[in-house]
Design a protein around this motif. Structure first.
Motif, mmCIF file in Angstrom:
data_model
loop_
_atom_site.group_PDB
_atom_site.id
_atom_site.type_symbol
_atom_site.label_atom_id
_atom_site.label_comp_id
_atom_site.label_asym_id
_atom_site.label_seq_id
_atom_site.Cartn_x
_atom_site.Cartn_y
_atom_site.Cartn_z
ATOM 1 N N ALA B 254 0.844 -1.196 0.000
ATOM 2 C CA ALA B 254 0.000 0.000 0.000
ATOM 3 C C ALA B 254 0.879 1.245 0.000
ATOM 4 O O ALA B 254 0.596 2.216 -0.696
ATOM 5 N N LYS B 255 1.958 1.168 0.766
ATOM 6 C CA LYS B 255 2.886 2.303 0.845
ATOM 7 C C LYS B 255 3.473 2.602 -0.539
ATOM 8 O O LYS B 255 3.532 3.760 -0.961
ATOM 9 N N ASN B 256 3.867 1.551 -1.241
ATOM 10 C CA ASN B 256 4.422 1.736 -2.586
ATOM 11 C C ASN B 256 3.401 2.336 -3.529
ATOM 12 O O ASN B 256 3.714 3.231 -4.310
ATOM 13 N N VAL B 257 2.182 1.801 -3.438
ATOM 14 C CA VAL B 257 1.114 2.294 -4.320
ATOM 15 C C VAL B 257 0.872 3.777 -4.049
ATOM 16 O O VAL B 257 0.740 4.587 -4.987
ATOM 17 N N ILE B 258 0.867 4.137 -2.777
ATOM 18 C CA ILE B 258 0.652 5.548 -2.421
ATOM 19 C C ILE B 258 1.763 6.409 -3.023
ATOM 20 O O ILE B 258 1.505 7.468 -3.617
ATOM 21 N N GLY B 259 3.001 5.916 -2.916
ATOM 22 C CA GLY B 259 4.148 6.647 -3.471
ATOM 23 C C GLY B 259 3.987 6.890 -4.959
ATOM 24 O O GLY B 259 4.161 8.019 -5.445
ATOM 25 N N GLU B 260 3.595 5.835 -5.658
ATOM 26 C CA GLU B 260 3.436 5.959 -7.105
ATOM 27 C C GLU B 260 2.310 6.926 -7.469
ATOM 28 O O GLU B 260 2.444 7.755 -8.368
ATOM 29 N N LEU B 261 1.197 6.787 -6.743
ATOM 30 C CA LEU B 261 0.051 7.652 -7.017
ATOM 31 C C LEU B 261 0.395 9.113 -6.774
ATOM 32 O O LEU B 261 -0.018 9.998 -7.512
ATOM 33 N N LYS B 262 1.183 9.348 -5.725
ATOM 34 C CA LYS B 262 1.568 10.730 -5.396
ATOM 35 C C LYS B 262 2.397 11.324 -6.516
ATOM 36 O O LYS B 262 2.245 12.488 -6.885
ATOM 37 N N LEU B 263 3.275 10.476 -7.072
ATOM 38 C CA LEU B 263 4.123 10.908 -8.180
ATOM 39 C C LEU B 263 3.260 11.322 -9.379
ATOM 40 O O LEU B 263 3.445 12.407 -9.957
ATOM 41 N N VAL B 264 2.298 10.460 -9.687
ATOM 42 C CA VAL B 264 1.395 10.734 -10.807
ATOM 43 C C VAL B 264 0.619 12.018 -10.558
ATOM 44 O O VAL B 264 0.477 12.879 -11.431
ATOM 45 N N TYR B 265 0.152 12.147 -9.316
ATOM 46 C CA TYR B 265 -0.643 13.315 -8.943
ATOM 47 C C TYR B 265 0.182 14.599 -9.109
ATOM 48 O O TYR B 265 -0.272 15.581 -9.690
ATOM 49 N N ASN B 266 1.418 14.556 -8.606
ATOM 50 C CA ASN B 266 2.267 15.749 -8.689
ATOM 51 C C ASN B 266 2.597 16.117 -10.127
ATOM 52 O O ASN B 266 2.630 17.293 -10.480
ATOM 53 N N LYS B 267 2.821 15.076 -10.922
ATOM 54 C CA LYS B 267 3.111 15.320 -12.335
ATOM 55 C C LYS B 267 1.924 16.012 -12.998
ATOM 56 O O LYS B 267 2.084 16.997 -13.730
ATOM 57 N N ALA B 268 0.731 15.496 -12.701
ATOM 58 C CA ALA B 268 -0.485 16.048 -13.292
ATOM 59 C C ALA B 268 -0.661 17.506 -12.857
ATOM 60 O O ALA B 268 -1.008 18.374 -13.650
ATOM 61 N N ARG B 269 -0.365 17.750 -11.592
ATOM 62 C CA ARG B 269 -0.511 19.094 -11.032
ATOM 63 C C ARG B 269 0.474 20.049 -11.739
ATOM 64 O O ARG B 269 0.123 21.139 -12.179
ATOM 65 N N GLN B 270 1.719 19.556 -11.859
ATOM 66 C CA GLN B 270 2.765 20.357 -12.491
ATOM 67 C C GLN B 270 2.390 20.688 -13.941
ATOM 68 O O GLN B 270 2.524 21.839 -14.375
ATOM 69 N N ALA B 271 1.893 19.660 -14.617
ATOM 70 C CA ALA B 271 1.518 19.836 -16.022
ATOM 71 C C ALA B 271 0.424 20.890 -16.144
ATOM 72 O O ALA B 271 0.461 21.757 -17.035
ATOM 73 N N ALA B 272 -0.532 20.841 -15.200
ATOM 74 C CA ALA B 272 -1.654 21.782 -15.233
ATOM 75 C C ALA B 272 -1.152 23.200 -15.014
ATOM 76 O O ALA B 272 -1.580 24.147 -15.707
ATOM 77 N N ILE B 273 -0.213 23.352 -14.075
ATOM 78 C CA ILE B 273 0.330 24.689 -13.779
ATOM 79 C C ILE B 273 1.089 25.231 -15.000
ATOM 80 O O ILE B 273 0.893 26.384 -15.417
ATOM 81 N N THR B 274 1.937 24.356 -15.578
ATOM 82 C CA THR B 274 2.711 24.779 -16.756
ATOM 83 C C THR B 274 1.785 25.240 -17.868
ATOM 84 O O THR B 274 2.009 26.269 -18.509
ATOM 85 N N LYS B 275 0.720 24.441 -18.036
ATOM 86 C CA LYS B 275 -0.228 24.755 -19.103
ATOM 87 C C LYS B 275 -0.858 26.127 -18.845
ATOM 88 O O LYS B 275 -0.934 26.973 -19.755
ATOM 89 N N GLU B 276 -1.229 26.368 -17.620
ATOM 90 C CA GLU B 276 -1.893 27.614 -17.266
ATOM 91 C C GLU B 276 -0.967 28.809 -17.530
ATOM 92 O O GLU B 276 -1.382 29.818 -18.104
ATOM 93 N N ILE B 277 0.304 28.656 -17.099
ATOM 94 C CA ILE B 277 1.278 29.743 -17.283
ATOM 95 C C ILE B 277 1.462 30.032 -18.777
ATOM 96 O O ILE B 277 1.414 31.199 -19.208
ATOM 97 N N SER B 278 1.617 28.926 -19.547
ATOM 98 C CA SER B 278 1.846 29.142 -20.987
ATOM 99 C C SER B 278 0.636 29.798 -21.647
ATOM 100 O O SER B 278 0.770 30.600 -22.559
ATOM 101 N N GLU B 279 -0.540 29.475 -21.097
ATOM 102 C CA GLU B 279 -1.758 30.106 -21.622
ATOM 103 C C GLU B 279 -1.755 31.609 -21.331
ATOM 104 O O GLU B 279 -2.076 32.444 -22.182
ATOM 105 N N ILE B 280 -1.350 31.949 -20.082
ATOM 106 C CA ILE B 280 -1.319 33.366 -19.690
ATOM 107 C C ILE B 280 -0.287 34.117 -20.535
ATOM 108 O O ILE B 280 -0.568 35.196 -21.079
ATOM 109 N N VAL B 281 0.911 33.480 -20.655
ATOM 110 C CA VAL B 281 1.980 34.113 -21.428
ATOM 111 C C VAL B 281 1.532 34.298 -22.884
ATOM 112 O O VAL B 281 1.695 35.379 -23.473
ATOM 113 N N GLY B 282 0.904 33.251 -23.419
ATOM 114 C CA GLY B 282 0.408 33.304 -24.802
ATOM 115 C C GLY B 282 -0.624 34.406 -24.970
ATOM 116 O O GLY B 282 -0.598 35.185 -25.922
ATOM 117 N N GLY B 283 -1.496 34.502 -23.956
ATOM 118 C CA GLY B 283 -2.554 35.495 -23.966
ATOM 119 C C GLY B 283 -1.969 36.906 -23.938
ATOM 120 O O GLY B 283 -2.382 37.806 -24.702
#
Lengths: 141, 287
Positions: B254-283
């Motif tokens: 369970a601990k390993n699964v949590i670790g992996e899920l957290k990684l995925v979650y953080n990546k998704a979060r990071q991707a969303a932030i990057t996307k938002e910034i690039s949208e603002i910059v583009g705008g």
């Protein structure tokens, strides 16, 4: 110091007493018995009742209630093999019948032959599941 | 931020699972200690009764108790299958059932009929599913084995032995070697071999009350009961330690699964932030 004899009172579930005593009094089937040191070897059934020990240097007697059992006297050692449950032909018989009836109940819808193939398939499946889990575990480590 | 909420829920759920398995691990660890103590506590009685039985069989050669007489033609075999009542203990029950089944198959292929006494829910369920001949059973033993509960099912088998319905009795259970290692075994109980009984130290004649035969009869039954009791006590210690190990593995997973899920979650979060910034910059560039 008075003469003493080593006494072990044990039941199937635990050891109740082990130590020296000056006299052991137990309820034998043929009447109450008092065992003193140098008693000749004896083996007898005991009835449910108290087993009393006079422990040296202790004013109070040690008393254990046993629900029957067997008392054995060897040269120098007295062993009380106490039953943990009330025994008796009728009681044992009732328990046996109960266990049998429960089994028959569980067996009501069984086939006549043991289906070894099916059983083995079932077990193999369980073993495979465990093996897989272990493999997954190793991989993630 | 697509999917991040789902991942968060998933992490939460795995965390809850981990809490449960962790708790079960700790409960099993403390129960195991108690079960081991119980196993040890039963030893003096077994040792004493073995000694007395050995004495008696030597001191009284003219009376042979049926339990001590080996039968030449073994046609019917009885087996006491000791399993746990509950699951979630790794391969414990599977191993003991597989071993029992192999033995039963072996006996049947050599023309012997097999009947079973099931101690524990898992064994009973398995035996009745596969259509075994269950003579007696007991389930719901709880955490501590009680002689009281074992007397009945065992008496059915012992009576069958004395009546000649079975010619040999075996017991299968999981032997407790240490916390990490348990082993499924099948042992012969009846007829009692001289080896098992061992030699008695010293020789003397007893005074018997009421008479030798009655005492020997009672003693032999109790001796066999203590053997089975010991098997059950040992099986319970094995069950708890197997459960402890299984639950530890589950918690680690369970601990390993949590670790992996957290990684995925953080990546998704990071991707969303990057996307938002690039949208603002583009705008901003467009303005």
């Amino acid at each position: 110091m008075a003469m003493t004899i080593h006494v072990d009172v044990v039941s199937a579930e635990k050891s109740i007493y082990s130590g020296l005593a000056e006299i052991v009094v137990a309820p034998g089937v043929m009447g109450e018995l008092g065992i003193l040191p140098h008693h000749s070897p004896l083996i007898t059934r005991i009835k449910p009742g108290p087993v009393r020990l006079k422990v040296p240097d202790q004013a109070e007697e040690e008393v254990f209630f046993v629900s029957g059992g067997i008392l054995e006297v060897q040269p120098g050692v007295v062993t009380v093999l106490a039953d943990v449950a009330m025994r008796g032909h009728d009681i044992d018989e009732a328990k046996a019948l109960e266990a049998k009836a429960a089994a028959e109940d569980a067996m009501r819808n069984k086939g006549s032959e043991i289906d070894y193939a099916r059983a083995q398939a079932e077990l193999a499946e369980a073993v495979a599941q465990i093996a897989t889990l272990e493999k997954i575990k190793k991989k993630t480590h | 931020m697509a999917g991040s909420k789902e991942i968060r829920t998933k992490i939460k759920s795995v965390e809850n699972t981990r809490k449960i398995t962790k708790a079960m691990e700790m409960v099993a660890a403390s129960k195991m200690r108690k079960a081991q103590e119980r196993m040890r506590a039963a030893r003096p009685y077994a040792e004493k009764i073995r000694n007395v039985a050995a004495h008696l069989s030597h001191a009284h050669p003219e009376y042979k108790h049926p339990f001590l007489v080996a039968r030449e033609n073994v046609k019917n075999v009885g087996i006491v299958v000791v399993t746990s009542d509950k699951g979630l203990c790794g391969g414990l029950n599977t191993n003991v059932l597989r071993l029992s089944l192999n033995k039963m198959k072996e006996w049947e292929s050599s023309g012997k009929k097999v009947s079973v006494s099931a101690i524990g829910n898992k064994g009973l369920g398995f035996m009745s599913r596969i259509g075994g001949n269950v003579r007696s059973q007991v389930t719901g033993l709880g955490d501590a084995p009680h002689m009281d509960k074992l007397i009945g099912p065992l008496k059915v088998m012992l009576d069958a032995y004395v009546a000649g319905e079975i010619d040999a009795l075996y017991v299968s259970y999981t032997r407790f070697i240490n916390t990490m290692k348990q082993e499924a075994v099948v042992e012969q109980i009846l007829p009692l071999s001289g080896e098992r009984l061992g030699a008695a130290e010293g020789r003397w004649d007893y005074i018997y009350e009421p008479d030798a035969q009655v005492i020997i009869d009672e003693l032999m039954v109790r001796y066999v009961e203590s053997l089975i009791y010991h098997a059950v006590a040992e099986n319970m210690a094995s069950e708890q330690s197997a459960r402890m190990v299984a639950m530890k593995a589950a918690s680690d997973n369970a601990k390993n699964v949590i670790g992996e899920l957290k990684l995925v979650y953080n990546k998704a979060r990071q991707a969303a932030i990057t996307k938002e910034i690039s949208e603002i910059v583009g705008g901003a560039a467009a303005v």
